[in-house]
Design an enzyme around this catalytic site. Structure first.
Site, PDB file in Angstrom:
ATOM      1  N   ARG A  37       0.597  -1.182   0.137  1.00 52.85           N
ATOM      2  CA  ARG A  37      -0.128   0.435   0.220  1.00 52.85           C
ATOM      3  C   ARG A  37       0.626   1.335   0.393  1.00 52.85           C
ATOM      4  O   ARG A  37       1.480   1.506   0.683  1.00 52.85           O
ATOM      5  CB  ARG A  37      -0.884  -0.011   1.090  1.00 52.85           C
TER       6      ARG A  37
ATOM      7  N   THR B  23      -0.776   7.913  -1.352  1.00 56.01           N
ATOM      8  CA  THR B  23      -2.548   7.151  -1.743  1.00 56.01           C
ATOM      9  C   THR B  23      -3.133   6.402  -1.146  1.00 56.01           C
ATOM     10  O   THR B  23      -4.568   5.865  -1.475  1.00 56.01           O
ATOM     11  CB  THR B  23      -2.806   7.667  -3.477  1.00 56.01           C
TER      12      THR B  23
ATOM     13  N   ASP C 213       0.326  -2.098  12.476  1.00 52.15           N
ATOM     14  CA  ASP C 213       0.960  -3.053  11.609  1.00 52.15           C
ATOM     15  C   ASP C 213       1.039  -4.435  11.909  1.00 52.15           C
ATOM     16  O   ASP C 213       2.133  -5.151  12.551  1.00 52.15           O
ATOM     17  CB  ASP C 213       2.027  -2.080  10.800  1.00 52.15           C
TER      18      ASP C 213
ATOM     19  N   ASP D 167       4.574  -4.962  10.495  1.00 55.74           N
ATOM     20  CA  ASP D 167       5.333  -4.733  11.246  1.00 55.74           C
ATOM     21  C   ASP D 167       6.179  -5.438  12.738  1.00 55.74           C
ATOM     22  O   ASP D 167       6.882  -5.743  13.191  1.00 55.74           O
ATOM     23  CB  ASP D 167       5.493  -3.692  11.524  1.00 55.74           C
TER      24      ASP D 167
END
Length: 209
Positions: free
Chosen positions: A104, A108, A200, A203
């Site tokens: 991703r 944007t 995340d 992560d």
């Protein structure tokens, strides 16, 4: 929501809570992800077609149930999808594996594709796409676009967490692909993260934050 199955088994919900805690160490997070994916795999494969096979037990001959048709394909959306993939392969070690590289763009929030590798006869197999998060839906939609472009016809999507916005976007783009998730959270924040979420997943799984 239509075409969305909430997997609310107590063990799944308990392990998900442990994963949400911000102080859960990387190694524990990774192990929990592997365990919860095995449990969720039971649910998403609950209705596989069965047939009977003649076997011999130590006592007698019998007709015994086995899974019918070609082996499954587990399609991992890199990189976080691999955490779910490992636990599912523990349960179904004979499954074929596809890898779809999508990330991703943080500016944007759109999906950027960079890798695709899948079995050639994917059109003849049930494909279970895995990614811990269904947030904006852009990455999962792009991954399934690629699978369909290469002939996949029977697809299901499995995630840990989903946001209502992501579900709406996903089911609009792919109304024929059922979604299985352990939780539908409140909303997306301005950065496109699921709230309350768990951060995340990639992560936290790899200790790269």
């Amino acid at each position: 929501m239509a075409d969305v199955t909430l997997i609310d088994h107590p063990l799944v919900q308990h392990k998900l809570t442990l994963m949400r805690r911000k102080d859960t160490p990387t190694a524990v997070f990774r192990q929990l992800l592997r365990e919860i994916s095995t449990l969720m795999c039971y649910e998403i494969t609950r209705d596989l077609n069965m047939t009977l096979e003649a076997i011999e037990t130590p006592l007698t001959a019998m007709q015994a149930p086995v899974i019918a048709g070609k082996k499954l394909v587990f399609a991992s959306i890199l990189r976080a999808g691999n955490g779910l993939l490992e636990g599912m392969l523990d349960l179904v070690p004979s499954a074929r594996v596809a890898h779809i590289g999508v990330y991703r763009d943080h500016d944007t929030l759109e999906a950027v594709e960079y890798y695709f590798k899948a079995p050639e006869d994917i059109s003849e197999r049930l494909v279970i796409v895995v990614d811990p998060m269904l947030a904006t839906g852009n990455s999962s939609i792009a991954a399934i676009d690629q699978l369909k472009a290469r002939g996949a016809k029977h697809i299901r999507f499995l995630c840990l967490l989903a946001a209502p916005e992501g579900i709406r976007h996903f089911t609009t783009a792919h109304p024929d692909v059922p979604v299985f998730t352990a939780a539908i959270d409140s909303h997306l924040n301005v950065n496109g993260y699921i709230v309350p979420g768990l951060g995340d997943a990639g992560d936290r799984m790899y200790g790269t934050k």
